[in-house]
Scaffold this motif. Structure first.
Motif, PDB file in Angstrom:
ATOM      1  N   VAL A   5       0.828  -1.199   0.000  1.00 56.12           N
ATOM      2  CA  VAL A   5       0.000   0.000   0.000  1.00 56.12           C
ATOM      3  C   VAL A   5       0.872   1.263   0.000  1.00 56.12           C
ATOM      4  O   VAL A   5       0.388   2.349  -0.258  1.00 56.12           O
ATOM      5  N   ILE A   6       2.170   1.099   0.274  1.00 58.23           N
ATOM      6  CA  ILE A   6       3.080   2.242   0.351  1.00 58.23           C
ATOM      7  C   ILE A   6       4.442   1.846  -0.203  1.00 58.23           C
ATOM      8  O   ILE A   6       4.902   0.716  -0.015  1.00 58.23           O
ATOM      9  N   LYS A   7       5.056   2.795  -0.900  1.00 63.91           N
ATOM     10  CA  LYS A   7       6.383   2.567  -1.475  1.00 63.91           C
ATOM     11  C   LYS A   7       7.383   3.498  -0.810  1.00 63.91           C
ATOM     12  O   LYS A   7       7.010   4.493  -0.183  1.00 63.91           O
ATOM     13  N   LYS A   8       8.662   3.189  -0.984  1.00 63.51           N
ATOM     14  CA  LYS A   8       9.726   4.037  -0.456  1.00 63.51           C
ATOM     15  C   LYS A   8       9.533   5.461  -0.978  1.00 63.51           C
ATOM     16  O   LYS A   8       9.221   5.675  -2.135  1.00 63.51           O
ATOM     17  N   GLY A   9       9.662   6.426  -0.096  1.00 63.57           N
ATOM     18  CA  GLY A   9       9.513   7.823  -0.459  1.00 63.57           C
ATOM     19  C   GLY A   9       8.096   8.351  -0.370  1.00 63.57           C
ATOM     20  O   GLY A   9       7.872   9.555  -0.472  1.00 63.57           O
ATOM     21  N   GLU A  10       7.128   7.463  -0.154  1.00 63.64           N
ATOM     22  CA  GLU A  10       5.716   7.877  -0.094  1.00 63.64           C
ATOM     23  C   GLU A  10       5.257   8.136   1.335  1.00 63.64           C
ATOM     24  O   GLU A  10       5.746   7.528   2.278  1.00 63.64           O
ATOM     25  N   VAL A  11       4.280   9.018   1.431  1.00 60.86           N
ATOM     26  CA  VAL A  11       3.580   9.292   2.683  1.00 60.86           C
ATOM     27  C   VAL A  11       2.112   8.997   2.426  1.00 60.86           C
ATOM     28  O   VAL A  11       1.583   9.357   1.379  1.00 60.86           O
ATOM     29  N   MET A  50       3.595   2.754  14.802  1.00 59.68           N
ATOM     30  CA  MET A  50       2.325   2.044  14.992  1.00 59.68           C
ATOM     31  C   MET A  50       2.297   0.791  14.141  1.00 59.68           C
ATOM     32  O   MET A  50       2.861   0.745  13.046  1.00 59.68           O
ATOM     33  N   SER A  51       1.624  -0.210  14.671  1.00 62.57           N
ATOM     34  CA  SER A  51       1.387  -1.464  13.966  1.00 62.57           C
ATOM     35  C   SER A  51       0.066  -2.039  14.449  1.00 62.57           C
ATOM     36  O   SER A  51      -0.485  -1.588  15.454  1.00 62.57           O
ATOM     37  N   HIS A  52      -0.406  -3.058  13.742  1.00 59.25           N
ATOM     38  CA  HIS A  52      -1.633  -3.729  14.165  1.00 59.25           C
ATOM     39  C   HIS A  52      -1.362  -4.778  15.246  1.00 59.25           C
ATOM     40  O   HIS A  52      -2.288  -5.328  15.822  1.00 59.25           O
ATOM     41  N   ASP A  53      -0.075  -5.052  15.530  1.00 59.30           N
ATOM     42  CA  ASP A  53       0.284  -6.051  16.534  1.00 59.30           C
ATOM     43  C   ASP A  53       1.556  -5.601  17.239  1.00 59.30           C
ATOM     44  O   ASP A  53       2.549  -5.244  16.580  1.00 59.30           O
ATOM     45  N   VAL A  54       1.554  -5.621  18.568  1.00 57.98           N
ATOM     46  CA  VAL A  54       2.698  -5.158  19.351  1.00 57.98           C
ATOM     47  C   VAL A  54       3.960  -5.962  19.048  1.00 57.98           C
ATOM     48  O   VAL A  54       5.072  -5.440  19.175  1.00 57.98           O
ATOM     49  N   LYS A  55       3.834  -7.197  18.596  1.00 63.42           N
ATOM     50  CA  LYS A  55       5.026  -8.008  18.326  1.00 63.42           C
ATOM     51  C   LYS A  55       5.926  -7.376  17.267  1.00 63.42           C
ATOM     52  O   LYS A  55       7.129  -7.588  17.271  1.00 63.42           O
ATOM     53  N   GLU A 113      -5.643  -3.359   8.062  1.00 62.72           N
ATOM     54  CA  GLU A 113      -5.628  -3.670   6.630  1.00 62.72           C
ATOM     55  C   GLU A 113      -4.408  -3.037   5.950  1.00 62.72           C
ATOM     56  O   GLU A 113      -3.772  -3.638   5.095  1.00 62.72           O
ATOM     57  N   ILE A 114      -4.070  -1.820   6.354  1.00 61.24           N
ATOM     58  CA  ILE A 114      -2.920  -1.118   5.784  1.00 61.24           C
ATOM     59  C   ILE A 114      -1.610  -1.755   6.224  1.00 61.24           C
ATOM     60  O   ILE A 114      -0.756  -2.080   5.400  1.00 61.24           O
ATOM     61  N   THR A 115      -1.431  -1.932   7.526  1.00 60.00           N
ATOM     62  CA  THR A 115      -0.131  -2.410   8.006  1.00 60.00           C
ATOM     63  C   THR A 115       0.153  -3.854   7.624  1.00 60.00           C
ATOM     64  O   THR A 115       1.321  -4.232   7.537  1.00 60.00           O
ATOM     65  N   THR A 116      -0.857  -4.643   7.378  1.00 62.21           N
ATOM     66  CA  THR A 116      -0.581  -6.008   6.911  1.00 62.21           C
ATOM     67  C   THR A 116      -0.049  -5.996   5.478  1.00 62.21           C
ATOM     68  O   THR A 116       0.489  -6.994   5.016  1.00 62.21           O
ATOM     69  N   GLN A 117      -0.177  -4.857   4.790  1.00 63.32           N
ATOM     70  CA  GLN A 117       0.340  -4.714   3.430  1.00 63.32           C
ATOM     71  C   GLN A 117       1.641  -3.910   3.385  1.00 63.32           C
ATOM     72  O   GLN A 117       2.065  -3.461   2.324  1.00 63.32           O
ATOM     73  N   VAL A 118       2.272  -3.717   4.543  1.00 56.41           N
ATOM     74  CA  VAL A 118       3.503  -2.944   4.647  1.00 56.41           C
ATOM     75  C   VAL A 118       4.624  -3.868   5.110  1.00 56.41           C
ATOM     76  O   VAL A 118       4.439  -4.628   6.060  1.00 56.41           O
ATOM     77  N   LYS A 119       5.771  -3.789   4.445  1.00 58.89           N
ATOM     78  CA  LYS A 119       6.922  -4.583   4.861  1.00 58.89           C
ATOM     79  C   LYS A 119       7.251  -4.272   6.318  1.00 58.89           C
ATOM     80  O   LYS A 119       7.402  -3.115   6.693  1.00 58.89           O
ATOM     81  N   GLY A 120       7.311  -5.277   7.150  1.00 62.63           N
ATOM     82  CA  GLY A 120       7.589  -5.102   8.568  1.00 62.63           C
ATOM     83  C   GLY A 120       6.380  -4.740   9.401  1.00 62.63           C
ATOM     84  O   GLY A 120       6.445  -4.712  10.618  1.00 62.63           O
ATOM     85  N   CYS A 121       5.254  -4.428   8.763  1.00 65.30           N
ATOM     86  CA  CYS A 121       3.978  -4.145   9.432  1.00 65.30           C
ATOM     87  C   CYS A 121       4.024  -2.959  10.387  1.00 65.30           C
ATOM     88  O   CYS A 121       3.222  -2.873  11.318  1.00 65.30           O
TER      89      CYS A 121
END
Length: 186
Positions: A5-11, A50-55, A113-121
């Motif tokens: 959902v996000i690429k390097k350099g994007e906000v 922030m993440s969807h899971d503290v782990k 939904e967003i963070t599960t699509q981000v490398k490293g979450c």
């Protein structure tokens, strides 16, 4: 391969359980700089992780006390940001010169939904607003004010947001101190 959902350099801008947020990959210096520019944010104010899971967040912090663990168990996911000493894995440029970093797990399916699509979450984040103004309240307002500056993620799920920032608690060493009172009462 899953599309990010996000690429390097994007906000990106996104809905959470508290307020609309602005975020980028935590190790992306260029994108972090864009966040400061978009918000006209003072560089002495740090971003939080922030993440969807503290782990996914635990590797960025040191010294999670038993009391801090209790707070996590009770209020994660939710409107609580805990501030810890940062580990060497936490990029210093998101911490505004501090040796601490805040972490939060929003109670939001849209954010998950967003963070599960981000490398490293994990995202480096702050509220979606110009500094010293109120955060955006909904998707329409986010688009009106920021569509020419960031990629805005339309909420997939109908969720109520509190329009009140998270409570921020310092949890360093044996010190527990409320830095900002939000909706979570401690």
């Amino acid at each position: 391969m899953e599309k990010s959902v996000i690429k390097k350099g994007e906000v990106i801008a996104f809905q959470t359980d508290t307020v609309w947020g602005l975020g980028c990959l935590p190790d992306d210096f260029e994108a972090v700089e864009k966040i400061y520019e978009i918000k006209n944010r003072n560089r002495s104010k740090p971003l939080i992780l922030m993440s969807h899971d503290v782990k996914y967040l635990e590797k960025y912090v040191l010294g999670i006390s038993a009391y801090a663990k209790l707070l996590m168990d009770k209020f994660f996911p939710g409107a609580l940001t805990l501030v810890f000493k940062r580990s060497v894995l936490c990029p210093s440029f998101i911490c505004a010169g501090f040796d601490t970093v805040g972490i939060r797990v929003p109670n939001s399916e849209n954010f998950k939904e967003i963070t599960t699509q981000v490398k490293g979450c994990v995202l480096a984040t702050t509220s979606l607003n110009i500094s010293d103004e109120l955060p955006c309240r909904d998707y329409r307002e986010a688009c009106e004010k920021f569509q020419d500056k960031v990629k805005i993620i339309k909420p997939k799920y109908k969720e109520d947001i509190q329009n009140l920032a998270s409570t921020v608690v310092l949890c360093c060493d044996d010190e527990i101190k409320i830095l900002r009172q939000g909706s979570v009462k401690i």
